[in-house]
Design a protein around this motif. Structure first.
Motif, PDB file in Angstrom:
ATOM      1  N   UNK A 285       0.950  -1.121   0.021  1.00 14.37           N
ATOM      2  CA  UNK A 285       0.079   0.136  -0.094  1.00 14.37           C
ATOM      3  C   UNK A 285       0.811   1.182  -0.114  1.00 14.37           C
ATOM      4  N   UNK A 286       0.174   2.034  -0.023  1.00 13.77           N
ATOM      5  CA  UNK A 286       1.037   3.830   0.072  1.00 13.77           C
ATOM      6  C   UNK A 286       2.196   3.845   1.278  1.00 13.77           C
ATOM      7  N   UNK A 287       2.183   2.969   2.293  1.00 10.26           N
ATOM      8  CA  UNK A 287       3.325   2.720   3.348  1.00 10.26           C
ATOM      9  C   UNK A 287       3.971   1.702   3.036  1.00 10.26           C
ATOM     10  N   UNK A 288       4.123   0.289   1.791  1.00 11.78           N
ATOM     11  CA  UNK A 288       5.075  -0.074   1.487  1.00 11.78           C
ATOM     12  C   UNK A 288       5.225   0.253   0.467  1.00 11.78           C
ATOM     13  N   UNK A 289       5.019   0.427  -0.855  1.00 14.16           N
ATOM     14  CA  UNK A 289       5.292   0.587  -1.880  1.00 14.16           C
ATOM     15  C   UNK A 289       6.668   1.348  -1.850  1.00 14.16           C
ATOM     16  N   UNK A 290       7.085   2.162  -1.514  1.00 16.33           N
ATOM     17  CA  UNK A 290       9.045   2.694  -1.627  1.00 16.33           C
ATOM     18  C   UNK A 290       9.312   1.214  -1.500  1.00 16.33           C
ATOM     19  N   UNK A 291       9.389   0.377   0.176  1.00 16.33           N
ATOM     20  CA  UNK A 291       9.597   0.083   0.402  1.00 16.33           C
ATOM     21  C   UNK A 291      10.364  -1.704  -0.603  1.00 16.33           C
ATOM     22  N   UNK A 292       8.387  -1.872  -1.983  1.00 16.47           N
ATOM     23  CA  UNK A 292       9.029  -2.888  -2.223  1.00 16.47           C
ATOM     24  C   UNK A 292       9.929  -2.455  -3.661  1.00 16.47           C
ATOM     25  N   UNK A 293       9.337  -1.393  -3.937  1.00 17.67           N
ATOM     26  CA  UNK A 293       9.933  -1.199  -5.675  1.00 17.67           C
ATOM     27  C   UNK A 293      12.150  -0.845  -4.748  1.00 17.67           C
ATOM     28  N   UNK A 294      12.450  -0.618  -3.568  1.00 13.48           N
ATOM     29  CA  UNK A 294      13.602  -0.846  -3.295  1.00 13.48           C
ATOM     30  C   UNK A 294      13.982  -2.087  -3.511  1.00 13.48           C
ATOM     31  N   UNK A 295      13.311  -2.967  -2.577  1.00 14.17           N
ATOM     32  CA  UNK A 295      13.368  -4.364  -2.606  1.00 14.17           C
ATOM     33  C   UNK A 295      14.372  -4.919  -4.391  1.00 14.17           C
ATOM     34  N   UNK A 296      13.176  -4.338  -4.659  1.00 12.64           N
ATOM     35  CA  UNK A 296      13.238  -4.700  -6.170  1.00 12.64           C
ATOM     36  C   UNK A 296      14.097  -4.481  -6.705  1.00 12.64           C
ATOM     37  N   UNK A 297      14.575  -3.046  -7.279  1.00  9.58           N
ATOM     38  CA  UNK A 297      15.177  -2.294  -7.841  1.00  9.58           C
ATOM     39  C   UNK A 297      16.985  -2.572  -7.605  1.00  9.58           C
ATOM     40  N   UNK A 298      17.032  -2.548  -5.929  1.00 10.94           N
ATOM     41  CA  UNK A 298      18.552  -2.763  -5.832  1.00 10.94           C
ATOM     42  C   UNK A 298      19.214  -4.357  -5.203  1.00 10.94           C
ATOM     43  N   UNK A 299      18.250  -4.462  -3.992  1.00  6.51           N
ATOM     44  CA  UNK A 299      18.650  -6.139  -4.022  1.00  6.51           C
ATOM     45  C   UNK A 299      18.673  -7.502  -4.999  1.00  6.51           C
ATOM     46  N   UNK A 300      17.356  -6.798  -5.905  1.00  2.78           N
ATOM     47  CA  UNK A 300      17.414  -7.773  -7.264  1.00  2.78           C
ATOM     48  C   UNK A 300      17.425  -7.398  -8.031  1.00  2.78           C
ATOM     49  N   UNK A 301      17.402  -6.480  -8.595  1.00  6.88           N
ATOM     50  CA  UNK A 301      18.325  -5.607  -9.729  1.00  6.88           C
ATOM     51  C   UNK A 301      19.229  -4.989  -9.901  1.00  6.88           C
ATOM     52  N   UNK A 302      20.634  -5.089  -8.777  1.00  7.82           N
ATOM     53  CA  UNK A 302      21.340  -4.654  -8.438  1.00  7.82           C
ATOM     54  C   UNK A 302      22.599  -5.759  -8.204  1.00  7.82           C
ATOM     55  N   UNK A 303      21.965  -6.443  -7.249  1.00 10.58           N
ATOM     56  CA  UNK A 303      23.663  -7.519  -6.379  1.00 10.58           C
ATOM     57  C   UNK A 303      22.399  -9.103  -7.394  1.00 10.58           C
ATOM     58  N   UNK A 304      21.465  -9.295  -7.085  1.00 12.13           N
ATOM     59  CA  UNK A 304      20.916 -10.411  -8.403  1.00 12.13           C
ATOM     60  C   UNK A 304      21.370 -10.590  -9.553  1.00 12.13           C
ATOM     61  N   UNK A 305      21.398  -9.300 -10.144  1.00 13.02           N
ATOM     62  CA  UNK A 305      22.071  -9.472 -11.499  1.00 13.02           C
ATOM     63  C   UNK A 305      23.502  -9.210 -12.169  1.00 13.02           C
ATOM     64  N   UNK A 306      23.513  -9.845 -11.095  1.00  7.43           N
ATOM     65  CA  UNK A 306      25.341  -9.295 -10.890  1.00  7.43           C
ATOM     66  C   UNK A 306      25.928 -10.438 -11.898  1.00  7.43           C
ATOM     67  N   UNK A 307      26.905 -10.394 -12.497  1.00  9.61           N
ATOM     68  CA  UNK A 307      27.422 -11.817 -13.001  1.00  9.61           C
ATOM     69  C   UNK A 307      28.543 -13.382 -12.402  1.00  9.61           C
ATOM     70  N   UNK A 308      28.721 -11.631 -12.001  1.00 10.05           N
ATOM     71  CA  UNK A 308      30.354 -12.920 -10.912  1.00 10.05           C
ATOM     72  C   UNK A 308      29.823 -14.009 -10.451  1.00 10.05           C
ATOM     73  N   UNK A 309      28.617 -14.313  -9.352  1.00 11.05           N
ATOM     74  CA  UNK A 309      27.998 -15.312  -9.027  1.00 11.05           C
ATOM     75  C   UNK A 309      27.166 -16.020  -9.076  1.00 11.05           C
ATOM     76  N   UNK A 310      27.168 -17.451  -9.132  1.00 12.99           N
ATOM     77  CA  UNK A 310      25.972 -18.201 -10.286  1.00 12.99           C
ATOM     78  C   UNK A 310      25.335 -18.204  -8.562  1.00 12.99           C
ATOM     79  N   UNK A 311      24.159 -18.446  -9.046  1.00 13.47           N
ATOM     80  CA  UNK A 311      22.599 -17.878  -8.864  1.00 13.47           C
ATOM     81  C   UNK A 311      23.232 -18.924  -6.969  1.00 13.47           C
ATOM     82  N   UNK A 312      23.177 -20.239  -7.220  1.00  9.50           N
ATOM     83  CA  UNK A 312      23.424 -21.486  -6.277  1.00  9.50           C
ATOM     84  C   UNK A 312      24.801 -20.676  -5.306  1.00  9.50           C
TER      85      UNK A 312
END
Length: 380
Positions: A285-312
């Motif tokens: 909701x309005x209280x948590x929207x920005x947190x959800x977007x931050x998680x997606x952008x930085x945790x998943x979009x910046x770290x998990x997308x890096x090629x340096x380590x396999x997902x395992x």
């Protein structure tokens, strides 16, 4: 100038006609038809999606030579289903031809070659009327036909009237179409638009492509299935106008093409599963929207997308961090994710055993209880 393309079984007038009134204040719209569909001339020889893209380019050059089109004013492209697949191919084969491309209700690979070849064989023998009932179910969101009988009837009549041999050739072209590995070559700004109710090319397909082209974004038409310009012309037009003319992709969003949010959403769905992500975003909701977007952008979009380590390896690190911090709800989620990423139960056990030494035996004890529960669910 906006060049628009059709989907298999439709004509460009029936598909894009409902959107013309919305598009006209912003674009001069020029459409093209598939062979044997709408105003398209039937053909007697097969072709590829690559050849369809070359045909679109040839049409543009012809119109320019005749003085009917001025490419210097800016060319944009939007196509639906096979017309959208042609859009991806245009971006690959003719970089810089368009200032922006919008593949709609499509994917970098649609279906399987076997299914397309089977459909081609059926239609070639029995005709396009055999496709009407199935297409009515796939094309439209629930309730659309009842609320919009004229639009839906026009589209289904176009399918019924399509040349069976040409329809079969388009199906065989789709059997040979797969540009997933070439998406990174697309340098033109691109917005992949999906219908929320599209079972043929779901929103995940749009997110996948948007994350892999150089300047990509994805968006969803909430009220549409597979024929968004006809089902919700206003929403489809708004997305095209906002993206192509630089007003921002959606009302209330400040994300730009190529934002790491899109890549993050793809990886987040791949690792955690779409069902989990949909629950998290739908309950926001309005209280948590920005947190959800931050998680997606930085945790998943910046770290998990890096090629340096396999997902395992990333999963193993994450499991250890969850145990060290005592984040047990998150640990359960990431045991599921680790299995989805390809970690074996034996590897997860080894991570837990090592955590007993470096985190604590009590923490590892809780981790083993959680892991046992998840593995039992996983094996059912």
């Amino acid at each position: 100038m906006l060049i628009v393309g059709p989907s298999l079984g439709t004509g460009v007038k029936a598909l894009w006609g409902p959107a013309i009134a919305d598009l006209a204040p912003y674009f001069t719209v020029i459409g093209w038809d598939l062979p044997g569909h709408g105003d398209g001339t039937p053909v007697t020889e097969g072709f590829s999606i690559e050849e369809l893209a070359a045909g679109v380019k040839a049409l543009i050059e012809k119109l320019e030579s005749e003085g009917q089109l001025d490419a210097s004013q800016g060319l944009y492209y939007a196509g639906v289903s096979v017309g959208g697949a042609t859009g991806y191919q245009l971006g690959i084969s003719f970089p810089g031809l368009f200032k922006g491309i919008a593949p709609i209700c499509t994917a970098a690979k649609i279906g399987t070659p076997e299914a397309w070849n089977e459909r081609a064989d059926l239609v070639e023998k029995a005709g396009t009327p055999t496709m009407v009932s199935g297409s009515a179910l796939r094309w439209f969101a629930p309730g659309f036909i009842e609320k919009n009988p004229v639009v839906s009837t026009n589209l289904l009549h176009t399918l019924q009237d399509a040349d069976r041999v040409s329809y079969a050739f388009v199906s065989r072209a789709l059997a040979g179409y797969d540009v997933r590995e070439q998406l990174g070559q697309i340098s033109d700004p691109l917005i992949a638009i999906a219908g929320r109710h599209d079972a043929v090319c779901p929103p995940e397909d749009a997110e996948f492509a948007a994350a892999r082209v150089q300047k990509g974004h994805s968006a969803v038409v909430e009220t549409a299935a597979h024929l968004a310009p006809a089902e919700d012309p206003a929403a489809t037009t708004q997305l095209l106008v906002d993206f192509f003319l630089g007003e921002g992709v959606a009302a209330g969003s400040d994300r730009l093409p190529g934002d790491t949010y899109d890549a993050g959403m793809v990886v987040r769905r791949e690792v955690l599963g779409s069902e989990h992500v949909d629950r998290a975003t739908s309950s926001s909701n309005a209280f948590t929207d920005e947190f959800q977007e931050m998680i997606t952008r930085y945790a998943w979009g910046t770290i998990w997308t890096r090629p340096g380590l396999p997902r395992t390896t990333r999963s193993a690190i994450t499991l250890t961090a969850m145990i060290a911090g005592g984040y047990w709800e998150e640990l359960e989620m990431h045991v599921h994710a680790a299995l989805r990423n390809g970690m074996t139960p034996e590897e997860i056990k080894e991570v837990f055993l090592q955590s007993a030494i470096y985190c604590s035996v009590p923490a590892a004890n809780v981790a083993f209880k959680i892991g046992k529960k998840v593995l039992e669910e996983y094996e059912k």
